[in-house]
Design a protein around this motif. Sequence first.
Motif, PDB file in Angstrom:
ATOM      1  N   GLN A   3     -35.723  50.480  10.337  1.00 58.57           N
ATOM      2  CA  GLN A   3     -36.601  49.890   9.270  1.00 58.57           C
ATOM      3  C   GLN A   3     -35.855  48.204   9.414  1.00 58.57           C
ATOM      4  OE1 GLN A   3     -35.598  51.794   5.623  1.00 58.57           O
ATOM      5  NE2 GLN A   3     -37.920  52.375   5.483  1.00 58.57           N
ATOM      6  N   LEU A   4     -36.772  47.279   9.274  1.00 56.42           N
ATOM      7  CA  LEU A   4     -36.622  46.082   9.365  1.00 56.42           C
ATOM      8  C   LEU A   4     -36.832  45.582   8.117  1.00 56.42           C
ATOM      9  CD1 LEU A   4     -38.105  44.841  12.629  1.00 56.42           C
ATOM     10  CD2 LEU A   4     -35.654  45.424  12.334  1.00 56.42           C
ATOM     11  N   VAL A   5     -35.579  44.924   7.316  1.00 53.23           N
ATOM     12  CA  VAL A   5     -36.079  44.488   5.926  1.00 53.23           C
ATOM     13  C   VAL A   5     -35.714  42.963   5.828  1.00 53.23           C
ATOM     14  CG1 VAL A   5     -35.037  44.634   3.643  1.00 53.23           C
ATOM     15  CG2 VAL A   5     -35.005  46.715   5.116  1.00 53.23           C
ATOM     16  N   GLU A   6     -36.470  42.267   5.459  1.00 50.43           N
ATOM     17  CA  GLU A   6     -36.443  40.742   5.324  1.00 50.43           C
ATOM     18  C   GLU A   6     -35.880  40.117   3.878  1.00 50.43           C
ATOM     19  OE1 GLU A   6     -40.501  41.209   7.371  1.00 50.43           O
ATOM     20  OE2 GLU A   6     -39.599  42.224   5.857  1.00 50.43           O
ATOM     21  N   ARG A  19     -33.220  30.023   4.202  1.00 46.26           N
ATOM     22  CA  ARG A  19     -32.863  30.851   5.258  1.00 46.26           C
ATOM     23  C   ARG A  19     -33.231  32.407   5.294  1.00 46.26           C
ATOM     24  NH1 ARG A  19     -26.726  33.041   6.828  1.00 46.26           N
ATOM     25  NH2 ARG A  19     -26.826  33.117   9.081  1.00 46.26           N
ATOM     26  N   LEU A  20     -33.987  32.648   6.080  1.00 48.69           N
ATOM     27  CA  LEU A  20     -34.510  34.203   6.247  1.00 48.69           C
ATOM     28  C   LEU A  20     -33.432  34.897   6.826  1.00 48.69           C
ATOM     29  CD1 LEU A  20     -38.499  33.434   6.806  1.00 48.69           C
ATOM     30  CD2 LEU A  20     -37.023  33.405   4.418  1.00 48.69           C
ATOM     31  N   SER A  21     -33.478  36.305   6.302  1.00 48.67           N
ATOM     32  CA  SER A  21     -32.490  37.273   7.051  1.00 48.67           C
ATOM     33  C   SER A  21     -33.188  38.340   7.364  1.00 48.67           C
ATOM     34  CB  SER A  21     -31.364  37.754   6.270  1.00 48.67           C
ATOM     35  OG  SER A  21     -30.364  36.447   6.141  1.00 48.67           O
ATOM     36  N   TYR A 105     -44.396  43.915  20.156  1.00 48.18           N
ATOM     37  CA  TYR A 105     -43.445  44.362  19.149  1.00 48.18           C
ATOM     38  C   TYR A 105     -43.854  45.564  18.249  1.00 48.18           C
ATOM     39  CZ  TYR A 105     -41.257  39.547  19.615  1.00 48.18           C
ATOM     40  OH  TYR A 105     -40.736  38.317  20.161  1.00 48.18           O
ATOM     41  N   ASP A 106     -43.014  46.318  18.459  1.00 48.77           N
ATOM     42  CA  ASP A 106     -42.858  47.783  17.999  1.00 48.77           C
ATOM     43  C   ASP A 106     -42.616  47.851  16.208  1.00 48.77           C
ATOM     44  OD1 ASP A 106     -41.818  48.749  21.034  1.00 48.77           O
ATOM     45  OD2 ASP A 106     -43.826  48.724  20.397  1.00 48.77           O
ATOM     46  N   TYR A 107     -41.668  47.247  16.171  1.00 46.91           N
ATOM     47  CA  TYR A 107     -41.004  47.480  14.725  1.00 46.91           C
ATOM     48  C   TYR A 107     -41.279  46.112  13.958  1.00 46.91           C
ATOM     49  CZ  TYR A 107     -38.946  51.285  16.986  1.00 46.91           C
ATOM     50  OH  TYR A 107     -38.486  52.316  17.533  1.00 46.91           O
ATOM     51  N   TRP A 108     -41.800  46.313  12.600  1.00 49.78           N
ATOM     52  CA  TRP A 108     -42.235  45.264  11.780  1.00 49.78           C
ATOM     53  C   TRP A 108     -41.423  45.316  10.439  1.00 49.78           C
ATOM     54  CZ3 TRP A 108     -44.903  40.868  13.138  1.00 49.78           C
ATOM     55  CH2 TRP A 108     -45.662  41.238  14.460  1.00 49.78           C
ATOM     56  N   GLY A 109     -41.013  44.377   9.788  1.00 49.47           N
ATOM     57  CA  GLY A 109     -40.626  44.221   8.289  1.00 49.47           C
ATOM     58  C   GLY A 109     -41.611  44.211   7.376  1.00 49.47           C
ATOM     59  N   GLN A 110     -41.551  44.180   6.125  1.00 51.54           N
ATOM     60  CA  GLN A 110     -42.536  44.283   5.259  1.00 51.54           C
ATOM     61  C   GLN A 110     -43.009  42.950   4.785  1.00 51.54           C
ATOM     62  OE1 GLN A 110     -39.397  44.358   4.491  1.00 51.54           O
ATOM     63  NE2 GLN A 110     -39.116  42.964   2.776  1.00 51.54           N
ATOM     64  N   GLY A 111     -42.385  41.786   5.178  1.00 51.02           N
ATOM     65  CA  GLY A 111     -42.625  40.440   4.865  1.00 51.02           C
ATOM     66  C   GLY A 111     -41.957  39.900   3.677  1.00 51.02           C
ATOM     67  N   THR A 112     -41.785  38.663   3.837  1.00 51.56           N
ATOM     68  CA  THR A 112     -40.944  37.950   2.649  1.00 51.56           C
ATOM     69  C   THR A 112     -41.781  36.660   2.558  1.00 51.56           C
ATOM     70  OG1 THR A 112     -38.976  36.902   1.742  1.00 51.56           O
ATOM     71  CG2 THR A 112     -39.395  36.567   4.147  1.00 51.56           C
TER      72      THR A 112
END
Length: 118
Positions: A3-6, A19-21, A105-112
Amino acid sequence: QVQLVESGGGLVQSGGSLRLSCAAAGRTFSPYAMGWFRQAPGKEREVVASIIRSGGTYYADFVKGRFTISRDNAKNTVYLQMNNLEPEDTAVYYCAARMTDRTAYDYWGQGTQVFVSS
């Protein structure tokens, strides 16, 4: 599963900074590249910046000199430092990862959400 979490989005005035993480959680994760994309209302998603495992970077022309992408491999985290923001930078920002140089790009976060006021 990865999971990618922004985090780090918000409201800022024109000329300001954010600054985004993006932190990866889950199984052992060592992607070839991680990138930041954005999508504004009514527009297609576009790449903002990317960074490969060795540290090489790519920037879209519209952010050169204003945004900086960096990566902490030990923490599985990628950052996007955004300076001198403009109203045109308003969009949902997504981070993504690709595992090899031959895959998408196979994995994506939910966005911010980033909103820049004039």
